[in-house]
Write a protein that holds these residues in place. Sequence first.
Motif: not given
Length: 389
Positions: A15-29
């Motif tokens: 699940g890391q690709p999907q998890l990283l996508d959400s993680l990097y979105r937290t930088a702005a959101e």
Amino acid sequence: MNRLHGRPAQRLSTGQPQLLDSLYRTAAEPEHWEQVLHGLVDALDARSARLLVMDRRAASVQTGVVINHCAQYYQQYVDHFVNLCPWRPELAQKPPGQLYSTYLDFSCRQPDFLKSRFFNEWARPQGIHHGMLGTVYQDADCTVQLLIQRSDGPGHFTREETRAMNTLVPHLQHVCALRRLYENNQLRSGAIVRSAEDLASPFLLLDAAQKVVYASPRAEALIRASSVMHLQQDRLRLCTSASQQHFQAACAEAAKVPEGPADTSPPLRLHCPEQGDIWLRVMPVQGDDTPLLFTPRRAFVAVQLQQADQRPRIAAASLQHLFDLTPTEADIAVRLANGDTVQRIAEATRTRDSTVRTHLKHLFLKTGTHSQADLVRCVLTSPACRRSL
């Protein structure tokens, strides 16, 4: 994040690709942090998780993102139990940048933990028996720690699981650093906007296509109360076609200023029956020379809105003192800041245009400005200017 099958370490990897996508979105959101924590809890057979932003010494919690803890228990943790946690003193001695299993990596063994006040008064009522925790980010102002908890059923976090989680820690560090940079820029931009609002008149910021990209709160209020202008589809619309054409031409000219002469057109006067005369001053906004990698450099135009009875009071004597001006130079500077043109100043003072322009050159030299627009900004932001209330 969809429920994945297999062992926790395998699920983290899958699940890391999907998890990283959400993680990097937290930088702005930052609202996506909850989604990230839910993803970690699901993958690791955990019951709850906390991301804590703490002071530099990690002694107190400033803010946090929490899932699967009721508000009462989380507040008890923040107020009291954070420093009763038996693993916390030792965690302060461990290298940051990785997570640790409370069962395997701390000197407080599980039987001792089960006898602790922290467990019996706080953790046990919530079904918390095991944890994985560590410092994922630290700078001069704060420490960020991630804590993931399990109930007794799935057992303690294994070496394999902590290794799998630690592959994510560099990403957590990058995201925290990006978020800090983003928030610092937000704070600075907000302070600039509030200062501009407090020290100057209501204003709009337009891009080169004359689309409104920012309207100060007082500008929005002034436009809402006006019958001679309104905002429509992010554009300022004026009441008459002649005024609209004048305004659009002034904006188009101002948008060219960074590449051409820095002259601006005279202010536009609108007569509003409800509010009295409103003056619109169109000015170019000079950008800095900061290198941009992804974003093309853009031209912006500021539109200053000023009601006739709320125009700033400018003390000519103060201008003389601030910039070592002659009385005539100070008078010309005040007249320009109040919206007069060179021609009108010459007529009012019964001199020639060329004489006024000679005084203007002296004003540019003494104030360190290079155009009439620069000079007006200098005067309106100087201590000699006081906004009428």
